[in-house]
Design a protein around this motif. Structure first.
Motif, PDB file in Angstrom:
ATOM      1  N   GLY A 139      31.808  34.918  37.677  1.00  0.00           N
ATOM      2  CA  GLY A 139      30.648  35.737  37.276  1.00  0.00           C
ATOM      3  C   GLY A 139      30.728  37.136  37.852  1.00  0.00           C
ATOM      4  O   GLY A 139      31.637  37.900  37.559  1.00  0.00           O
ATOM      5  N   GLY A 140      29.780  37.476  38.726  1.00  0.00           N
ATOM      6  CA  GLY A 140      29.721  38.832  39.271  1.00  0.00           C
ATOM      7  C   GLY A 140      30.640  39.091  40.455  1.00  0.00           C
ATOM      8  O   GLY A 140      30.711  40.224  40.957  1.00  0.00           O
ATOM      9  N   ILE A 141      31.364  38.075  40.919  1.00  0.00           N
ATOM     10  CA  ILE A 141      32.232  38.280  42.103  1.00  0.00           C
ATOM     11  C   ILE A 141      33.490  39.056  41.687  1.00  0.00           C
ATOM     12  O   ILE A 141      34.179  38.652  40.752  1.00  0.00           O
ATOM     13  N   PRO A 142      33.806  40.150  42.388  1.00  0.00           N
ATOM     14  CA  PRO A 142      34.999  40.930  41.980  1.00  0.00           C
ATOM     15  C   PRO A 142      36.297  40.316  42.494  1.00  0.00           C
ATOM     16  O   PRO A 142      37.033  40.912  43.272  1.00  0.00           O
ATOM     17  N   ILE A 143      36.594  39.112  42.011  1.00  0.00           N
ATOM     18  CA  ILE A 143      37.727  38.376  42.583  1.00  0.00           C
ATOM     19  C   ILE A 143      39.039  38.638  41.832  1.00  0.00           C
ATOM     20  O   ILE A 143      40.106  38.677  42.429  1.00  0.00           O
ATOM     21  N   VAL A 144      38.946  38.850  40.517  1.00  0.00           N
ATOM     22  CA  VAL A 144      40.180  39.014  39.734  1.00  0.00           C
ATOM     23  C   VAL A 144      40.905  40.291  40.164  1.00  0.00           C
ATOM     24  O   VAL A 144      42.093  40.277  40.491  1.00  0.00           O
ATOM     25  N   ARG A 145      40.156  41.386  40.214  1.00  0.00           N
ATOM     26  CA  ARG A 145      40.783  42.672  40.556  1.00  0.00           C
ATOM     27  C   ARG A 145      41.304  42.642  41.986  1.00  0.00           C
ATOM     28  O   ARG A 145      42.338  43.198  42.303  1.00  0.00           O
ATOM     29  N   MET A 146      40.549  41.959  42.854  1.00  0.00           N
ATOM     30  CA  MET A 146      40.969  41.890  44.247  1.00  0.00           C
ATOM     31  C   MET A 146      42.319  41.159  44.350  1.00  0.00           C
ATOM     32  O   MET A 146      43.263  41.653  44.972  1.00  0.00           O
ATOM     33  N   VAL A 147      42.407  40.010  43.702  1.00  0.00           N
ATOM     34  CA  VAL A 147      43.664  39.245  43.792  1.00  0.00           C
ATOM     35  C   VAL A 147      44.795  40.009  43.102  1.00  0.00           C
ATOM     36  O   VAL A 147      45.922  40.044  43.581  1.00  0.00           O
ATOM     37  N   GLU A 148      44.456  40.652  41.997  1.00  0.00           N
ATOM     38  CA  GLU A 148      45.502  41.315  41.215  1.00  0.00           C
ATOM     39  C   GLU A 148      46.035  42.570  41.893  1.00  0.00           C
ATOM     40  O   GLU A 148      47.221  42.835  41.900  1.00  0.00           O
ATOM     41  N   THR A 149      45.127  43.352  42.478  1.00  0.00           N
ATOM     42  CA  THR A 149      45.582  44.668  42.934  1.00  0.00           C
ATOM     43  C   THR A 149      45.541  44.858  44.443  1.00  0.00           C
ATOM     44  O   THR A 149      46.146  45.779  44.958  1.00  0.00           O
ATOM     45  N   TYR A 150      44.794  44.019  45.145  1.00  0.00           N
ATOM     46  CA  TYR A 150      44.606  44.339  46.548  1.00  0.00           C
ATOM     47  C   TYR A 150      45.583  43.634  47.484  1.00  0.00           C
ATOM     48  O   TYR A 150      45.968  44.188  48.492  1.00  0.00           O
ATOM     49  N   LEU A 151      45.990  42.422  47.136  1.00  0.00           N
ATOM     50  CA  LEU A 151      46.749  41.642  48.119  1.00  0.00           C
ATOM     51  C   LEU A 151      48.256  41.914  48.075  1.00  0.00           C
ATOM     52  O   LEU A 151      49.060  41.006  48.243  1.00  0.00           O
ATOM     53  N   ALA A 153      50.040  43.346  50.250  1.00  0.00           N
ATOM     54  CA  ALA A 153      50.675  43.192  51.564  1.00  0.00           C
ATOM     55  C   ALA A 153      50.873  41.721  51.921  1.00  0.00           C
ATOM     56  O   ALA A 153      51.373  41.401  52.994  1.00  0.00           O
ATOM     57  N   ASN A 154      50.449  40.843  51.033  1.00  0.00           N
ATOM     58  CA  ASN A 154      50.373  39.424  51.389  1.00  0.00           C
ATOM     59  C   ASN A 154      51.089  38.516  50.415  1.00  0.00           C
ATOM     60  O   ASN A 154      51.225  38.833  49.234  1.00  0.00           O
ATOM     61  N   ARG A 155      51.442  37.356  50.932  1.00  0.00           N
ATOM     62  CA  ARG A 155      51.758  36.215  50.070  1.00  0.00           C
ATOM     63  C   ARG A 155      50.556  35.298  50.135  1.00  0.00           C
ATOM     64  O   ARG A 155      50.130  34.921  51.234  1.00  0.00           O
ATOM     65  N   VAL A 156      50.030  34.957  48.984  1.00  0.00           N
ATOM     66  CA  VAL A 156      48.849  34.090  48.961  1.00  0.00           C
ATOM     67  C   VAL A 156      49.306  32.634  48.967  1.00  0.00           C
ATOM     68  O   VAL A 156      50.199  32.266  48.202  1.00  0.00           O
ATOM     69  N   TYR A 157      48.717  31.830  49.845  1.00  0.00           N
ATOM     70  CA  TYR A 157      49.120  30.426  49.939  1.00  0.00           C
ATOM     71  C   TYR A 157      48.104  29.446  49.374  1.00  0.00           C
ATOM     72  O   TYR A 157      48.455  28.330  49.013  1.00  0.00           O
ATOM     73  N   ALA A 158      46.828  29.859  49.362  1.00  0.00           N
ATOM     74  CA  ALA A 158      45.832  28.893  48.878  1.00  0.00           C
ATOM     75  C   ALA A 158      44.638  29.611  48.288  1.00  0.00           C
ATOM     76  O   ALA A 158      44.265  30.704  48.718  1.00  0.00           O
ATOM     77  N   ILE A 159      44.079  28.968  47.285  1.00  0.00           N
ATOM     78  CA  ILE A 159      42.829  29.434  46.677  1.00  0.00           C
ATOM     79  C   ILE A 159      41.940  28.201  46.635  1.00  0.00           C
ATOM     80  O   ILE A 159      42.368  27.137  46.167  1.00  0.00           O
ATOM     81  N   ARG A 160      40.734  28.328  47.133  1.00  0.00           N
ATOM     82  CA  ARG A 160      39.843  27.151  47.138  1.00  0.00           C
ATOM     83  C   ARG A 160      38.434  27.641  46.872  1.00  0.00           C
ATOM     84  O   ARG A 160      38.004  28.611  47.501  1.00  0.00           O
ATOM     85  N   GLY A 161      37.747  27.000  45.941  1.00  0.00           N
ATOM     86  CA  GLY A 161      36.394  27.491  45.736  1.00  0.00           C
ATOM     87  C   GLY A 161      35.560  26.702  44.755  1.00  0.00           C
ATOM     88  O   GLY A 161      36.014  25.758  44.109  1.00  0.00           O
ATOM     89  N   ILE A 162      34.314  27.129  44.694  1.00  0.00           N
ATOM     90  CA  ILE A 162      33.361  26.638  43.696  1.00  0.00           C
ATOM     91  C   ILE A 162      33.377  27.694  42.602  1.00  0.00           C
ATOM     92  O   ILE A 162      33.015  28.848  42.841  1.00  0.00           O
ATOM     93  N   LEU A 163      33.802  27.306  41.414  1.00  0.00           N
ATOM     94  CA  LEU A 163      34.049  28.304  40.372  1.00  0.00           C
ATOM     95  C   LEU A 163      33.213  28.079  39.126  1.00  0.00           C
ATOM     96  O   LEU A 163      33.427  28.749  38.115  1.00  0.00           O
ATOM     97  N   ASN A 164      32.296  27.128  39.180  1.00  0.00           N
ATOM     98  CA  ASN A 164      31.445  26.915  37.997  1.00  0.00           C
ATOM     99  C   ASN A 164      29.973  26.884  38.408  1.00  0.00           C
ATOM    100  O   ASN A 164      29.539  26.014  39.165  1.00  0.00           O
ATOM    101  N   ALA A 294      46.023  33.935  52.813  1.00  0.00           N
ATOM    102  CA  ALA A 294      47.272  34.692  52.650  1.00  0.00           C
ATOM    103  C   ALA A 294      47.919  34.887  54.021  1.00  0.00           C
ATOM    104  O   ALA A 294      47.254  34.752  55.050  1.00  0.00           O
ATOM    105  N   ASP A 295      49.229  35.198  53.994  1.00  0.00           N
ATOM    106  CA  ASP A 295      49.961  35.168  55.259  1.00  0.00           C
ATOM    107  C   ASP A 295      49.587  36.286  56.227  1.00  0.00           C
ATOM    108  O   ASP A 295      49.504  36.052  57.433  1.00  0.00           O
TER     109      ASP A 295
END
Ligand SMILES: NC(=O)C1=CN([C@@H]2O[C@H](COP(=O)(O)OP(=O)(O)OC[C@H]3O[C@@H](n4cnc5c(N)ncnc54)[C@H](OP(=O)(O)O)[C@@H]3O)[C@@H](O)[C@H]2O)C=CC1
Ligand SMILES: N[C@@H](CC=O)C(=O)O
Length: 447
Positions: A139-151, A153-164, A294-295
């Motif tokens: 919904g309103g959480i700016p998560i897509v852009r953050m994961v796509e453009t911000y990380l 410097a990192n390798r992401v290892y896990a994503i966990r959440g309530i998404l519905n 992320a690492d």
């Protein structure tokens, strides 16, 4: 900074339901701040609907409505197309056609973005255009852009959440107000949270689409929804939530994607019994929350309203202002990601599966065969005081630990006598629980 000569930006809006109406309202309410931040006078000039005579919460001139989507996406005077009709077709054709006609596109359509597996995004990039989909996840959480453009410097290892939002709303109402599943779902629909076909929400498909989108961005895996072990919330009863409360837990529908040591990714969507101390336990109502691990940075958590007209409109308009500021795709998606392979947990190697163990909460009819199975494989079987009395005669509730994951997926979950089996993430032994042996359990549960 005030800009004297606004650039008029003409929007073609595909869909005027919950989200479309939110976009129209928000662009009107915040026209001035958007102008001040972008220098653009944004105008919705043409809108696709199925039924132009329908009563709407927002008023648009009858001439601004059309039932012909191609007319909008091929209109040379339209700069940007916002797709909020949902589903695969005609959404896919209209988006492709809009891109072919040189228009940037914004979509909230998680089903399409997830199932399309990057083809439309690649098509947009090939044409030097932007296809943005922030509203498709959280919904309103700016998560897509953050994961796509911000990380970067990192390798992401896990994503966990309530998404519905719909499922979280239903579970909250069942737990806190004792509402039935059906009543809570009706409310979620009337609040505009649910999908046109709410089975997508309650059977976990919607969460799987969102998880797949995030996993694809974070891990550079192909966005394969089919690779996700998916269970919904339709089998949950308020008794299960009461049982969870007795052991200091609650139940949430959780999407999780993890990179294993061998580089494969496990992805699952399932209701889980989680301890009250878990940060996701306090996420109520329509709220969503996601934690990225992320690492370099460690854990990052995001929370906000996961559905509804205005939060979703907010994400869409953030995409719009991003396009107005940077119309050229910022980075090619595959330039900076690390690659891992994806595997459904059901097809991880036997060795790996049998070496991992599950802690679970099980509701079953009192059949001897399932007791045989549980007592053969579980290291410990427990009941919580009064658990067997909660749901009248036909159900037995118990907690098990140490069941090999392979047995859990291949035998327990498919057993005829099973009513519900979900992972239990609380402490072992569960508070107030007593250990039972097989004979004792059969007597206990039948008592
Ligand atoms: N609701 C929410 O909270 C969120 C929704 N989304 C996504 O946003 C999208 C829209 O959701 P939402 O607004 O809730 O959906 P609605 O069902 O409320 O609205 C859909 C709109 O699209 C129009 N439409 C649908 N199919 C067609 C078609 N074949 N031809 C022409 N018009 C069509 C409908 O027209 P008419 O009004 O005439 O029937 C309606 O205006 C979906 O992809 C959804 O997954 C994403 C995040 C949150
Ligand atoms: N139906 C979805 C809408 C937002 O994505 C949900 O309930 O989360």
């Amino acid at each position: 900074m005030m800009i004297d000569q606004p650039r008029v930006v003409r929007i073609g809006l595909l869909g005027l339901g919950t989200v479309g109406a939110g976009v129209v309202k928000s662009l009107k309410t915040n026209h001035q701040p958007i102008f001040e931040k972008t220098g653009c006078d944004v105008q919705v000039v043409r809108t696709l609907v199925r039924d132009p005579d329908k009563e709407r919460v927002v008023r648009l001139d009858r001439e601004a409505l059309t039932t012909d989507g191609l007319e909008i996406v091929r209109d040379p005077s339209i700069d940007i197309v916002i797709e909020v009709i949902g589903g695969i077709e005609p959404a896919r054709t209209l988006i492709r056609e809009a891109l072919r006609h040189g228009k940037h596109v914004i979509s909230a359509n998680k089903e399409l973005i997830a199932k399309d597996e990057g083809a439309l995004i690649a098509y947009a990039e090939k044409h030097g255009l932007r296809l943005m989909y922030e509203a498709s996840v959280g919904g309103g959480i700016p998560i897509v852009r953050m994961v796509e453009t911000y990380l970067t410097a990192n390798r992401v290892y896990a994503i966990r959440g309530i998404l519905n939002g719909t499922c979280n709303y239903i579970l909250t109402r069942m737990e806190e107000d004792g509402q039935s599943f059906a009543e809570a779902l009706r409310d979620a629909q009337s609040l505009g949270y649910a999908e046109a076909d709410p089975e997508s929400d309650v059977e976990g498909f919607d969460t799987a689409y969102k998880l797949s989108i995030l996993a694809n961005l974070a891990f550079s895996v192909p966005s394969s929804v089919a690779a996700i072990d998916r269970f919904g919330i339709t089998k949950l009863q308020s008794d299960d939530l009461s049982l969870a409360a007795r052991v200091g837990c609650t139940i949430k529908l959780i999407g999780e994607a993890r990179v294993l040591e061998d580089g494969t990714v496990l992805q699952s969507v399932t209701p889980r019994m989680i301890p009250r101390a878990d940060s996701l336990a306090s996420v109520r109502d329509v709220f969503n929350a996601v934690t990225i691990t992320a690492d370099v940075v460690g854990e990052l958590s995001f929370m906000g309203r996961g559905a509804g007209e205005l939060p979703t409109a907010s994400a869409i308009i953030e995409d719009l202002t991003e396009i107005l500021r940077s119309p050229v795709p910022r980075v090619r998606r595959d330039q900076y990601r690390h690659t891992v392979s994806v595997s459904k947990s059901g097809v991880t190697s036997m060795d790996e599966r049998s070496s991992r163990h599950v802690k679970g909460y099980i509701r079953m009819s009192t059949s001897e065969q399932i007791f045989d199975l549980l007592f053969q494989y579980a290291q410990d079987v427990r009941v919580v005081s009064g658990a067997d009395e909660v749901d009248g005669e036909s159900a037995a509730h118990c907690f098990v630990c140490g069941v090999p994951e392979q047995v859990w997926y291949e035998q327990v979950l498919h057993h005829d006598a099973l009513q519900l089996a979900i992972p239990y993430d609380g402490v072992w032994p569960p508070p107030n629980s007593v250990v039972v042996g097989q004979k004792e359990a059969q007597i206990h549960f039948r008592a």
